[in-house]
Design a protein around this motif. Structure first.
Motif, PDB file in Angstrom:
ATOM      1  N   THR A 139       8.248 -29.401  57.475  1.00  0.00           N
ATOM      2  CA  THR A 139       8.565 -28.000  57.196  1.00  0.00           C
ATOM      3  C   THR A 139       7.371 -27.085  57.442  1.00  0.00           C
ATOM      4  O   THR A 139       7.554 -25.913  57.764  1.00  0.00           O
ATOM      5  N   GLY A 143       8.052 -24.051  59.747  1.00  0.00           N
ATOM      6  CA  GLY A 143       7.776 -22.702  59.262  1.00  0.00           C
ATOM      7  C   GLY A 143       6.794 -21.971  60.154  1.00  0.00           C
ATOM      8  O   GLY A 143       6.981 -20.789  60.488  1.00  0.00           O
ATOM      9  N   ALA A 146       8.496 -20.961  63.511  1.00  0.00           N
ATOM     10  CA  ALA A 146       9.369 -19.791  63.388  1.00  0.00           C
ATOM     11  C   ALA A 146       8.568 -18.498  63.354  1.00  0.00           C
ATOM     12  O   ALA A 146       8.901 -17.518  64.046  1.00  0.00           O
ATOM     13  N   VAL A 147       7.497 -18.484  62.580  1.00  0.00           N
ATOM     14  CA  VAL A 147       6.673 -17.273  62.467  1.00  0.00           C
ATOM     15  C   VAL A 147       5.943 -16.973  63.777  1.00  0.00           C
ATOM     16  O   VAL A 147       5.882 -15.820  64.220  1.00  0.00           O
ATOM     17  N   SER A 155      11.172  -9.881  66.734  1.00  0.00           N
ATOM     18  CA  SER A 155      11.991 -10.186  65.559  1.00  0.00           C
ATOM     19  C   SER A 155      13.292 -10.909  65.881  1.00  0.00           C
ATOM     20  O   SER A 155      13.869 -11.556  65.004  1.00  0.00           O
ATOM     21  N   ALA A 158      13.889 -14.438  64.815  1.00  0.00           N
ATOM     22  CA  ALA A 158      14.090 -14.763  63.405  1.00  0.00           C
ATOM     23  C   ALA A 158      15.320 -15.648  63.216  1.00  0.00           C
ATOM     24  O   ALA A 158      15.499 -16.247  62.147  1.00  0.00           O
ATOM     25  N   THR A 160      15.606 -18.394  64.261  1.00  0.00           N
ATOM     26  CA  THR A 160      15.132 -19.769  64.077  1.00  0.00           C
ATOM     27  C   THR A 160      14.788 -20.094  62.628  1.00  0.00           C
ATOM     28  O   THR A 160      14.604 -21.263  62.297  1.00  0.00           O
ATOM     29  N   VAL A 161      14.718 -19.087  61.766  1.00  0.00           N
ATOM     30  CA  VAL A 161      14.328 -19.316  60.367  1.00  0.00           C
ATOM     31  C   VAL A 161      15.265 -20.289  59.638  1.00  0.00           C
ATOM     32  O   VAL A 161      14.791 -21.165  58.898  1.00  0.00           O
ATOM     33  N   VAL A 164      14.321 -23.914  59.624  1.00  0.00           N
ATOM     34  CA  VAL A 164      13.307 -24.382  58.669  1.00  0.00           C
ATOM     35  C   VAL A 164      13.984 -24.942  57.423  1.00  0.00           C
ATOM     36  O   VAL A 164      13.620 -26.019  56.927  1.00  0.00           O
ATOM     37  N   ALA A 186       6.812 -25.324  54.063  1.00  0.00           N
ATOM     38  CA  ALA A 186       7.301 -24.204  54.882  1.00  0.00           C
ATOM     39  C   ALA A 186       6.475 -22.941  54.654  1.00  0.00           C
ATOM     40  O   ALA A 186       6.107 -22.249  55.612  1.00  0.00           O
ATOM     41  N   ALA A 190       4.027 -21.262  57.497  1.00  0.00           N
ATOM     42  CA  ALA A 190       4.331 -19.898  57.928  1.00  0.00           C
ATOM     43  C   ALA A 190       3.164 -18.950  57.664  1.00  0.00           C
ATOM     44  O   ALA A 190       2.792 -18.157  58.533  1.00  0.00           O
TER      45      ALA A 190
END
Length: 201
Positions: A139, A143, A146-147, A155, A158, A160-161, A164, A186, A190
């Motif tokens: 994770t 995380g 994704a960030v 944006s 996002a 993909t969040v 996680v 996570a 992130a």
């Protein structure tokens, strides 16, 4: 925690998520994605492949080989007490990757990305050894991925969040982590990866 046998369809689904979204896989994905963005066309992809060699392909390969040789329980190194050596090896690979990218004058985004990976790995290793707590690397990488995608492409990534959360569920479902370990992983991935990447890029 002791991993539970993969028996039910839900367990099998969790195993698929764990393997498809393994840290080594996601590291390669984010390196190629940022490489493609950092430089035009095949040049950027080439930078991504070079970085992936040091930070994803070789380390992941060593984990698989080590598991087959019986050096650790499996290629995810489920036993916390066995994590120091493989994480240290990965740390060395990432440091070698940064050195190589510096020598070859890689794009700033690539250097910032690998540096972000390095700092996240150091923090994860510190928690694992000093706190004797098996924070989820799965994770943490998910995380961070994704960030970093959002910081690079905007944006809209996002979307993909939720992946996680899905990765966290799979790790808990398979008995490899507690919910707390996946959540901390996570958040750690992130925040640390995002902060370092933003700072250096």
């Amino acid at each position: 925690m002791t991993a539970t046998p993969t028996r039910t369809p839900v367990d099998r689904a969790a195993r698929v998520v764990t393997e498809v979204c393994a840290p080594g896989v996601l590291v390669i994905v984010i390196l190629l994605a940022v490489g493609w963005y950092a430089a035009p066309g095949l040049i950027g992809l080439g930078w991504g492949i070079l970085a992936a060699l040091f930070c994803g392909i070789v380390p992941y390969g060593l984990l698989i080989v080590g598991a087959r040789l019986g050096w650790w329980t499996d290629h995810h190194v489920g036993d916390r007490k066995q994590r120091l050596v493989p994480l240290s090896i990965i740390l060395g690979c990432v440091i070698a990757g940064i050195a190589t990218l510096l020598v070859l004058d890689a794009p700033g985004a690539m250097l910032a990305l690998v540096a972000a990976m390095l700092v996240t790995l150091v923090v994860t290793l510190t928690i694992t050894v000093a706190a004797r707590w098996k924070v989820s690397v799965h994770t943490a990488v998910a995380g961070g991925t994704a960030v970093l995608l959002m910081l690079t492409y905007g944006s809209f990534t996002a979307v993909t969040v939720p992946v996680v959360a899905l990765v966290g569920w799979s790790r808990v479902r398979l008995g490899d982590h507690t919910p707390a370990q996946t959540i901390v992983g996570a958040v750690l991935g992130a925040t640390v990866a995002g902060f370092v990447f933003r700072l250096l890029n």
